[in-house]
Each structure stands twice: as C-alpha cells, then as structure tokens.
Write a protein that holds these residues in place. Structure first.
Motif, mmCIF file in Angstrom:
data_model
loop_
_atom_site.group_PDB
_atom_site.id
_atom_site.type_symbol
_atom_site.label_atom_id
_atom_site.label_comp_id
_atom_site.label_asym_id
_atom_site.label_seq_id
_atom_site.Cartn_x
_atom_site.Cartn_y
_atom_site.Cartn_z
ATOM 1 N N LEU A 57 0.844 -1.185 0.000
ATOM 2 C CA LEU A 57 0.000 0.000 0.000
ATOM 3 C C LEU A 57 0.884 1.242 0.000
ATOM 4 C CD1 LEU A 57 -2.723 1.365 0.026
ATOM 5 C CD2 LEU A 57 -2.692 1.241 2.504
ATOM 6 N N LEU A 58 0.805 1.986 -1.084
ATOM 7 C CA LEU A 58 1.518 3.252 -1.220
ATOM 8 C C LEU A 58 0.472 4.325 -1.478
ATOM 9 C CD1 LEU A 58 4.348 2.018 -3.605
ATOM 10 C CD2 LEU A 58 4.421 2.191 -1.110
ATOM 11 N N LEU A 59 0.654 5.496 -0.880
ATOM 12 C CA LEU A 59 -0.345 6.563 -0.965
ATOM 13 C C LEU A 59 0.285 7.874 -1.432
ATOM 14 C CD1 LEU A 59 -1.883 5.815 2.505
ATOM 15 C CD2 LEU A 59 -3.061 5.432 0.339
ATOM 16 N N SER A 60 -0.496 8.632 -2.183
ATOM 17 C CA SER A 60 -0.113 9.993 -2.546
ATOM 18 C C SER A 60 -1.405 10.786 -2.657
ATOM 19 C CB SER A 60 0.671 10.016 -3.857
ATOM 20 O OG SER A 60 1.247 11.301 -4.044
ATOM 21 N N ASP A 61 -1.292 12.027 -3.118
ATOM 22 C CA ASP A 61 -2.502 12.828 -3.241
ATOM 23 C C ASP A 61 -2.761 13.192 -4.699
ATOM 24 O OD1 ASP A 61 -1.297 15.499 -3.899
ATOM 25 O OD2 ASP A 61 -0.427 15.271 -1.903
ATOM 26 N N GLU A 62 -3.991 13.617 -4.958
ATOM 27 C CA GLU A 62 -4.416 13.911 -6.323
ATOM 28 C C GLU A 62 -3.597 15.022 -6.967
ATOM 29 O OE1 GLU A 62 -8.666 14.289 -6.903
ATOM 30 O OE2 GLU A 62 -9.012 12.852 -5.293
ATOM 31 N N ASN A 63 -3.198 16.038 -6.213
ATOM 32 C CA ASN A 63 -2.413 17.132 -6.796
ATOM 33 C C ASN A 63 -1.081 16.640 -7.326
ATOM 34 O OD1 ASN A 63 -4.355 19.100 -6.325
ATOM 35 N ND2 ASN A 63 -3.556 19.555 -4.291
#
Length: 163
Positions: free
Chosen positions: A99-105
């Motif tokens: 599980l890796l996460l980032s943001d839409e921007n």
C-alpha cells in the motif's frame, strides 16, 4: 497584451509532464519517498483509488501482470484519502501489493487526470509513456509495449518467447 496571450496559449498547448523527480509518496507506516531516489532505473507507476469503479475492475489484472513481471520496478499508488479504504479493497480482492499513498495534486502534476493512470518513467526521470484510463493488462501487445520501455531489449525479447 497580444504577446502575453500568445505566450499563455503556447504554454497551455505545449504543456506536458516531462520530469517526475519531484513526485513523492508514502508507505503505510508514513515514510515518505521521492522518485528522485529511483533515478537511473526505468519504473512503472500505476495510480488508482478504491472508490474508482474502473480501478476496481482493472486492479486484479494489473496485480497479476505485476506478479508475472517481478523484474519490473513498479509503484502502485492509491489516491484514496484514507489508507483504511485502500487496505480494505486490497484485502477483499486478495490483491497482494504494497500500500503506497499519494494525493491527487501530485498525481495530476505527473499527468494523471483520470483514474486509473499508468506512467512509464525512463531511467533519466522523464515520463516516456502516459496511459489514462483502464488498460487490458492481459494483452500481449500492451505488455510488450510496456516491457520495451522498462527492460533492456534482449530481456524483453526473451520474456516474449517464454509466454
């Protein structure tokens, strides 16, 4: 005024994500990483979200492709605002990817204006391919297209003959 408008129009029409080094993501524990640290090796980045119907439909085939090609450096990055939602989706579908996460921007800055989006980052850090929308991960033609960018030519041809 005309020069300003002309310059703005030129910038809008020629803008394309060219370099990805500033992109950052984090793992489940909250450790942040940067693409700059992976420069020098080709990389596949796949953006998805558990709330995205196309992503949900595509993820099992994507995960199978990743499992079939362990020699490819792959980042599968969720744009979910909640790690719990992404984790729940991965568990309910038996998809075994980190599980890796980032943001839409950040994803938009790389050209991900739709989900799912798949990017190929060249060894020099530039974006060499951008695929918006779901893909047929079982397609040999699509797979070969990706592998040619991600692996040395000899290795790619060898993989093709093993299928």
């Amino acid at each position: 005024m005309i020069r300003w408008i002309a310059a703005l129009m030129l910038a809008l029409f020629t803008w394309a994500p060219a370099h990805a080094a500033d992109f950052k993501w984090m793992d489940e524990s909250g450790t942040t990483y940067s693409l700059d640290t992976l420069k020098g090796q080709p990389l596949l980045i796949h953006f998805w979200a558990s709330w995205c119907p196309s992503c949900r439909a595509e993820m099992p085939a994507f995960a199978a492709w990743v499992e079939k090609h362990p020699e490819v450096k792959t980042l599968s990055i969720s744009l979910d605002q909640s790690a719990a939602h992404a984790t729940a989706f991965l568990k309910e579908t038996n998809i075994n990817i980190p599980l890796l996460l980032s943001d839409e921007n950040q994803a938009r800055n790389l050209g991900a204006q739709a989900l799912p989006t798949t990017l190929i980052i060249a060894a020099d850090g530039s974006i060499s391919q951008l695929h918006r929308g779901p893909r047929d991960w079982s397609s040999e033609a699509f797979s070969d297209q990706l592998l040619k960018s991600l692996l040395p030519e000899v290795e790619s041809m060898h993989l093709h003959t093993q299928r």
